[in-house]
Design a protein around this motif. Sequence first.
Motif, PDB file in Angstrom:
ATOM      1  N   SER A   1       4.639   3.257  -4.820  1.00  0.00           N
ATOM      2  CA  SER A   1       4.047   4.183  -5.807  1.00  0.00           C
ATOM      3  C   SER A   1       3.072   3.369  -6.671  1.00  0.00           C
ATOM      4  O   SER A   1       3.151   2.132  -6.732  1.00  0.00           O
ATOM      5  CB  SER A   1       5.158   4.747  -6.696  1.00  0.00           C
ATOM      6  N   VAL A   2       2.178   4.059  -7.353  1.00  0.00           N
ATOM      7  CA  VAL A   2       1.197   3.375  -8.224  1.00  0.00           C
ATOM      8  C   VAL A   2       1.921   2.451  -9.200  1.00  0.00           C
ATOM      9  O   VAL A   2       1.569   1.279  -9.368  1.00  0.00           O
ATOM     10  CB  VAL A   2       0.354   4.417  -8.991  1.00  0.00           C
ATOM     11  N   VAL A   3       3.012   3.015  -9.804  1.00  0.00           N
ATOM     12  CA  VAL A   3       3.750   2.238 -10.810  1.00  0.00           C
ATOM     13  C   VAL A   3       4.349   0.979 -10.180  1.00  0.00           C
ATOM     14  O   VAL A   3       4.192  -0.132 -10.676  1.00  0.00           O
ATOM     15  CB  VAL A   3       4.868   3.125 -11.419  1.00  0.00           C
ATOM     16  N   LYS A   4       5.015   1.150  -9.010  1.00  0.00           N
ATOM     17  CA  LYS A   4       5.684   0.013  -8.355  1.00  0.00           C
ATOM     18  C   LYS A   4       4.638  -1.005  -7.870  1.00  0.00           C
ATOM     19  O   LYS A   4       4.827  -2.208  -7.979  1.00  0.00           O
ATOM     20  CB  LYS A   4       6.516   0.508  -7.157  1.00  0.00           C
ATOM     21  N   ARG A   5       3.485  -0.517  -7.366  1.00  0.00           N
ATOM     22  CA  ARG A   5       2.470  -1.444  -6.860  1.00  0.00           C
ATOM     23  C   ARG A   5       1.901  -2.258  -8.020  1.00  0.00           C
ATOM     24  O   ARG A   5       1.749  -3.463  -7.921  1.00  0.00           O
ATOM     25  CB  ARG A   5       1.362  -0.711  -6.113  1.00  0.00           C
ATOM     26  N   ARG A   6       1.658  -1.576  -9.142  1.00  0.00           N
ATOM     27  CA  ARG A   6       1.102  -2.267 -10.314  1.00  0.00           C
ATOM     28  C   ARG A   6       2.089  -3.355 -10.764  1.00  0.00           C
ATOM     29  O   ARG A   6       1.691  -4.494 -11.039  1.00  0.00           O
ATOM     30  CB  ARG A   6       0.865  -1.259 -11.441  1.00  0.00           C
TER      31      ARG A   6
ATOM     32  N   ASP B   1       0.831  -1.214   0.000  1.00  0.00           N
ATOM     33  CA  ASP B   1       0.000   0.000   0.000  1.00  0.00           C
ATOM     34  C   ASP B   1       0.866   1.265   0.000  1.00  0.00           C
ATOM     35  O   ASP B   1       0.396   2.344  -0.368  1.00  0.00           O
ATOM     36  CB  ASP B   1      -0.912   0.046   1.242  1.00  0.00           C
ATOM     37  N   TYR B   2       2.135   1.122   0.386  1.00  0.00           N
ATOM     38  CA  TYR B   2       3.009   2.292   0.498  1.00  0.00           C
ATOM     39  C   TYR B   2       3.837   2.503  -0.767  1.00  0.00           C
ATOM     40  O   TYR B   2       4.568   3.470  -0.877  1.00  0.00           O
ATOM     41  CB  TYR B   2       3.960   2.151   1.692  1.00  0.00           C
TER      42      TYR B   2
END
Length: 186
Positions: A146-151, A143-144
């Motif tokens: 970045s959007v790119v890294k989480r995706r 959850d912490y």
Amino acid sequence: MSVLDIYVLGAPILRQETRPVEVVTDEIRRLIDDMFATMYAAKGIGLAAPQVGRSERLTVIDVGDDRQLVLINPEIVLAEGKQRAEEGCLSIPDIYGEVERAARVVVRALDRDGKPFELEGTELLARCIQHEVDHLHGRLFIDYLSVVKRRAALAKWEKLRKGEKSHTRKVVPAEVAEHHHRDEEL
Ligand code: K2U
Ligand code: ZN
């Protein structure tokens, strides 16, 4: 003591709030012992009740300083400074990412006898306390990111899962895993 199955990403329990422990019973102490056995078998340094399918607000920690920490109804009462480090999670195997956390925390909790205590943690212990307390409120380290890294992490997770439907994974205790390895060699 038994090694329990670990619930993995996708299991609803990992995203739910936990319930405060009202009375620390012998059953809770047995759960604590099973959580330590499971954590050591999985080579973890922390484990929270939702990760073994239980909704009690409790976690166990052993960062390797020979202290078995039991945090029942933990509350972080002070958090200061910043630290960044790579994290993993026993519920999201083989996925890692850099997370910024407080450098130092003070946490208030009940111990395995139900006695209140306060603990200060820095570095890895501070990080582990924050990672575990997050589990007790349905938060995961991804959850912490970045959007790119989480995706990217979730795409890798789906690939590794190869359509696997189960929400739990069996923990093969280290010595048993070694034994299997020896058999294959023979
Ligand atoms: O709660 C868990 O899933 C166990 C976590 C706890 C943790 C994650 C990141 C940083 C500190 C603690 C880990 O899977 S335990 C594995 C591990 C072992 C040594 C150092 C860091 C993480
Ligand atoms: Zn975790």
